[in-house]
Design an enzyme around this catalytic site. Structure first.
Site, PDB file in Angstrom:
ATOM      1  N   ASP A  23       0.852  -1.190   0.000  1.00 24.47           N
ATOM      2  CA  ASP A  23       0.000   0.000   0.000  1.00 24.47           C
ATOM      3  C   ASP A  23       0.892   1.247   0.000  1.00 24.47           C
ATOM      4  OD1 ASP A  23      -2.010   1.839   0.193  1.00 24.47           O
ATOM      5  OD2 ASP A  23      -2.613   1.297   2.226  1.00 24.47           O
ATOM      6  N   LYS A  25       0.910   3.494  -2.729  1.00 22.34           N
ATOM      7  CA  LYS A  25       0.286   4.532  -3.553  1.00 22.34           C
ATOM      8  C   LYS A  25       1.327   5.242  -4.424  1.00 22.34           C
ATOM      9  CE  LYS A  25      -3.223   5.210  -0.024  1.00 22.34           C
ATOM     10  NZ  LYS A  25      -2.694   4.330   1.017  1.00 22.34           N
ATOM     11  N   ASP A  28       4.637   8.674  -9.040  1.00 21.95           N
ATOM     12  CA  ASP A  28       5.809   9.334  -9.607  1.00 21.95           C
ATOM     13  C   ASP A  28       5.918   9.003 -11.089  1.00 21.95           C
ATOM     14  OD1 ASP A  28       8.333  10.654  -9.779  1.00 21.95           O
ATOM     15  OD2 ASP A  28       8.777  10.056  -7.717  1.00 21.95           O
ATOM     16  N   ILE A  29       7.013   9.413 -11.699  1.00 27.32           N
ATOM     17  CA  ILE A  29       7.241   9.099 -13.107  1.00 27.32           C
ATOM     18  C   ILE A  29       7.476   7.598 -13.259  1.00 27.32           C
ATOM     19  CG2 ILE A  29       8.137  11.401 -13.618  1.00 27.32           C
ATOM     20  CD1 ILE A  29      10.964  10.085 -13.656  1.00 27.32           C
ATOM     21  N   SER A  81     -10.497   6.514   1.699  1.00 23.06           N
ATOM     22  CA  SER A  81     -11.475   6.346   2.770  1.00 23.06           C
ATOM     23  C   SER A  81     -11.476   7.453   3.825  1.00 23.06           C
ATOM     24  CB  SER A  81     -11.258   4.997   3.466  1.00 23.06           C
ATOM     25  OG  SER A  81      -9.951   4.910   3.968  1.00 23.06           O
ATOM     26  N   GLN A 145     -12.128   3.128  10.714  1.00 26.52           N
ATOM     27  CA  GLN A 145     -12.570   4.370  10.073  1.00 26.52           C
ATOM     28  C   GLN A 145     -14.096   4.453   9.957  1.00 26.52           C
ATOM     29  OE1 GLN A 145      -9.876   4.096   6.556  1.00 26.52           O
ATOM     30  NE2 GLN A 145      -9.467   6.237   7.059  1.00 26.52           N
ATOM     31  N   GLY A 146     -14.785   3.443  10.417  1.00 26.92           N
ATOM     32  CA  GLY A 146     -16.239   3.499  10.441  1.00 26.92           C
ATOM     33  C   GLY A 146     -16.940   2.902   9.244  1.00 26.92           C
ATOM     34  N   GLY A 147     -16.205   2.279   8.352  1.00 29.14           N
ATOM     35  CA  GLY A 147     -16.836   1.675   7.178  1.00 29.14           C
ATOM     36  C   GLY A 147     -17.575   0.394   7.517  1.00 29.14           C
TER      37      GLY A 147
END
Length: 188
Positions: A23, A25, A28-29, A81, A145-147
């Site tokens: 994870d 994310k 970049d190039i 999220s 997170q409450g999901g």
């Protein structure tokens, strides 16, 4: 934990039959993304998360090519999220939300799937309607997170990302068992 620690954790996950997704994310190039992917994949990761915001040419294209060459996966970040996600991923471009454009790119570019918050079942449904068969939706934000895990799955998510609710639990095994019980038909 460094490369040695990553590789040891990856081996533990694989021994348990679990895929390992980085994870990170990537954002970049292409050349930089490819270098990061080679390190992660060489240390046992099966897939990674990248941001489609960098674009295809000299961005995601090279990453997708390297992942295919190494037999690994790429999942694109479509909708996050946290509360501020709507400020970026919800922006409209020519009347269309950015997350929907990213879903279309996920399909067109041939990524393996999309990250879409489990806190947004309506967005999961919209993204699901765009993706091809075989492209998966992974949904973060369950629990801590409450999901709502069940609502995310009913909306079209294939997998749930449950991190802090397990990792920060006093008894992680019990936390996993409780989530699994909650997801069984009837919730028992």
């Amino acid at each position: 934990h460094g490369a040695v620690g990553m590789k040891e954790r990856a081996e533990r996950c694989h021994d348990a039959g679990l895929p390992l997704i980085a994870d990170v994310k990537l954002n970049d190039i292409g050349a930089t993304n490819v270098e990061a992917a080679e390190i992660l994949f060489s240390n046992g990761f099966d897939a990674l998360i990248a941001n489609p915001f960098v674009g295809y040419e000299e961005g995601v294209r090279e990453l997708l090519a390297k992942s295919r060459e190494m037999g690994k996966g790429v999942v694109l970040l479509v909708y996050m999220s946290h509360a501020g996600a709507k400020e970026g991923y919800g922006l409209k471009v020519d009347g269309e939300p950015l997350f929907l454009r990213f879903a279309r790119k996920t399909r067109r570019w041939g990524a393996d799937g999309a990250i879409v918050s489990c806190k947004s079942p309506s967005i999961i449904r919209r993204v699901r309607s765009v993706l091809r068969e075989g492209q998966v939706i992974l949904s973060p934000g369950v629990g801590y997170q409450g999901g709502d895990a069940r609502k995310a799955l009913e909306a079209g998510s294939d997998y749930l990302i449950v991190g802090r609710s397990i990792v920060r639990s006093k008894d992680p095994s019990r936390a996993v068992d409780a989530l699994n019980r909650e997801l069984r038909p009837g919730g028992a």
